[in-house]
Scaffold this motif. Structure first.
Motif, PDB file in Angstrom:
ATOM      1  N   UNK A 181       0.842  -1.201   0.000  1.00 46.55           N
ATOM      2  CA  UNK A 181       0.000   0.000   0.000  1.00 46.55           C
ATOM      3  C   UNK A 181       0.877   1.250   0.000  1.00 46.55           C
ATOM      4  N   UNK A 182       1.928   1.257   0.821  1.00 43.78           N
ATOM      5  CA  UNK A 182       2.834   2.405   0.877  1.00 43.78           C
ATOM      6  C   UNK A 182       3.516   2.630  -0.469  1.00 43.78           C
ATOM      7  N   UNK A 183       3.887   1.547  -1.151  1.00 45.40           N
ATOM      8  CA  UNK A 183       4.515   1.676  -2.466  1.00 45.40           C
ATOM      9  C   UNK A 183       3.551   2.271  -3.486  1.00 45.40           C
ATOM     10  N   UNK A 184       2.316   1.803  -3.490  1.00 43.55           N
ATOM     11  CA  UNK A 184       1.317   2.332  -4.429  1.00 43.55           C
ATOM     12  C   UNK A 184       1.069   3.814  -4.166  1.00 43.55           C
ATOM     13  N   UNK A 185       0.945   4.181  -2.909  1.00 42.53           N
ATOM     14  CA  UNK A 185       0.739   5.591  -2.550  1.00 42.53           C
ATOM     15  C   UNK A 185       1.935   6.420  -3.017  1.00 42.53           C
ATOM     16  N   UNK A 186       3.142   5.923  -2.786  1.00 40.37           N
ATOM     17  CA  UNK A 186       4.350   6.651  -3.199  1.00 40.37           C
ATOM     18  C   UNK A 186       4.426   6.779  -4.717  1.00 40.37           C
ATOM     19  N   UNK A 187       4.089   5.731  -5.449  1.00 39.38           N
ATOM     20  CA  UNK A 187       4.095   5.794  -6.914  1.00 39.38           C
ATOM     21  C   UNK A 187       3.109   6.835  -7.429  1.00 39.38           C
ATOM     22  N   UNK A 188       1.991   6.971  -6.771  1.00 38.88           N
ATOM     23  CA  UNK A 188       0.982   7.948  -7.200  1.00 38.88           C
ATOM     24  C   UNK A 188       1.460   9.385  -7.008  1.00 38.88           C
ATOM     25  N   UNK A 189       2.450   9.582  -6.151  1.00 39.30           N
ATOM     26  CA  UNK A 189       2.977  10.923  -5.911  1.00 39.30           C
ATOM     27  C   UNK A 189       3.995  11.359  -6.965  1.00 39.30           C
ATOM     28  N   UNK A 190       4.443  10.424  -7.790  1.00 33.77           N
ATOM     29  CA  UNK A 190       5.381  10.769  -8.858  1.00 33.77           C
ATOM     30  C   UNK A 190       4.647  11.461  -9.998  1.00 33.77           C
ATOM     31  N   UNK A 191       5.403  12.205 -10.794  1.00 36.30           N
ATOM     32  CA  UNK A 191       4.807  12.770 -12.010  1.00 36.30           C
ATOM     33  C   UNK A 191       4.506  11.612 -12.956  1.00 36.30           C
ATOM     34  N   UNK A 192       3.587  11.803 -13.889  1.00 35.09           N
ATOM     35  CA  UNK A 192       3.282  10.721 -14.844  1.00 35.09           C
ATOM     36  C   UNK A 192       4.533  10.233 -15.589  1.00 35.09           C
ATOM     37  N   UNK A 193       5.423  11.146 -15.988  1.00 35.69           N
ATOM     38  CA  UNK A 193       6.641  10.746 -16.696  1.00 35.69           C
ATOM     39  C   UNK A 193       7.558   9.913 -15.806  1.00 35.69           C
ATOM     40  N   UNK A 194       7.697  10.315 -14.550  1.00 34.65           N
ATOM     41  CA  UNK A 194       8.535   9.562 -13.618  1.00 34.65           C
ATOM     42  C   UNK A 194       7.936   8.182 -13.352  1.00 34.65           C
ATOM     43  N   UNK A 195       6.636   8.146 -13.125  1.00 35.22           N
ATOM     44  CA  UNK A 195       5.961   6.872 -12.844  1.00 35.22           C
ATOM     45  C   UNK A 195       6.111   5.914 -14.027  1.00 35.22           C
ATOM     46  N   UNK A 196       5.925   6.432 -15.240  1.00 36.46           N
ATOM     47  CA  UNK A 196       6.047   5.601 -16.436  1.00 36.46           C
ATOM     48  C   UNK A 196       7.470   5.041 -16.551  1.00 36.46           C
ATOM     49  N   UNK A 197       8.465   5.886 -16.314  1.00 41.40           N
ATOM     50  CA  UNK A 197       9.856   5.432 -16.389  1.00 41.40           C
ATOM     51  C   UNK A 197      10.141   4.347 -15.355  1.00 41.40           C
ATOM     52  N   UNK A 225      13.254   2.249 -22.791  1.00 46.46           N
ATOM     53  CA  UNK A 225      12.287   3.148 -22.158  1.00 46.46           C
ATOM     54  C   UNK A 225      12.262   4.468 -22.926  1.00 46.46           C
ATOM     55  N   UNK A 226      13.436   4.940 -23.312  1.00 47.54           N
ATOM     56  CA  UNK A 226      13.521   6.186 -24.080  1.00 47.54           C
ATOM     57  C   UNK A 226      12.765   6.048 -25.408  1.00 47.54           C
ATOM     58  N   UNK A 227      12.976   4.955 -26.103  1.00 49.76           N
ATOM     59  CA  UNK A 227      12.258   4.738 -27.371  1.00 49.76           C
ATOM     60  C   UNK A 227      10.754   4.664 -27.158  1.00 49.76           C
ATOM     61  N   UNK A 228      10.346   3.951 -26.121  1.00 49.36           N
ATOM     62  CA  UNK A 228       8.914   3.770 -25.848  1.00 49.36           C
ATOM     63  C   UNK A 228       8.218   5.083 -25.481  1.00 49.36           C
ATOM     64  N   UNK A 229       8.954   5.961 -24.809  1.00 47.30           N
ATOM     65  CA  UNK A 229       8.349   7.206 -24.317  1.00 47.30           C
ATOM     66  C   UNK A 229       8.635   8.411 -25.202  1.00 47.30           C
ATOM     67  N   UNK A 230       9.552   8.256 -26.144  1.00 44.04           N
ATOM     68  CA  UNK A 230       9.905   9.383 -26.998  1.00 44.04           C
ATOM     69  C   UNK A 230      10.812  10.391 -26.324  1.00 44.04           C
ATOM     70  N   UNK A 231      11.411  10.002 -25.217  1.00 49.03           N
ATOM     71  CA  UNK A 231      12.332  10.873 -24.481  1.00 49.03           C
ATOM     72  C   UNK A 231      13.762  10.441 -24.768  1.00 49.03           C
ATOM     73  N   UNK A 232      14.709  11.303 -24.460  1.00 46.17           N
ATOM     74  CA  UNK A 232      16.113  10.930 -24.609  1.00 46.17           C
ATOM     75  C   UNK A 232      16.512  10.001 -23.461  1.00 46.17           C
TER      76      UNK A 232
END
Length: 81
Positions: A9-25, A39-46
């Motif tokens: 539960x603590x991990x899920x709560x902590x993950x929800x506090x990340x930005x969407x980009x951070x959580x996805x990474x 991950x970079x290819x999948x997200x279109x980020x460097x």
């Protein structure tokens, strides 16, 4: 349905506090075991942006999980794992 552990539960709560980009990474790299380059290819980020997101996310998760652990310890909750 099985009861979720306090740690989960603590991990899920902590993950929800990340930005969407951070959580996805974090999910792609740490849970799906994709290398940073993929991950970079999948997200279109460097690759550098993905590494930065992962670094910041790990710092935030570490802080939040330490806070959650302190809360459990101070409440005297045994076996919260």
């Amino acid at each position: 349905m099985p009861e979720l552990s306090a740690d989960r539960v603590a991990l899920v709560v902590a993950l929800r506090e990340l930005s969407p980009d951070q959580r996805q990474a974090v999910i792609l790299h740490h849970l799906l075991d994709l290398p940073v380059e993929q991950v970079a290819r999948e997200t279109g980020a460097s690759s550098g942006a993905v590494r930065t997101r992962l670094s910041r996310a790990r710092r935030i998760l570490g802080e939040r999980l330490a806070e959650a652990d302190s809360a459990f310890t101070s409440k005297g909750v045994a076996g919260h794992g």
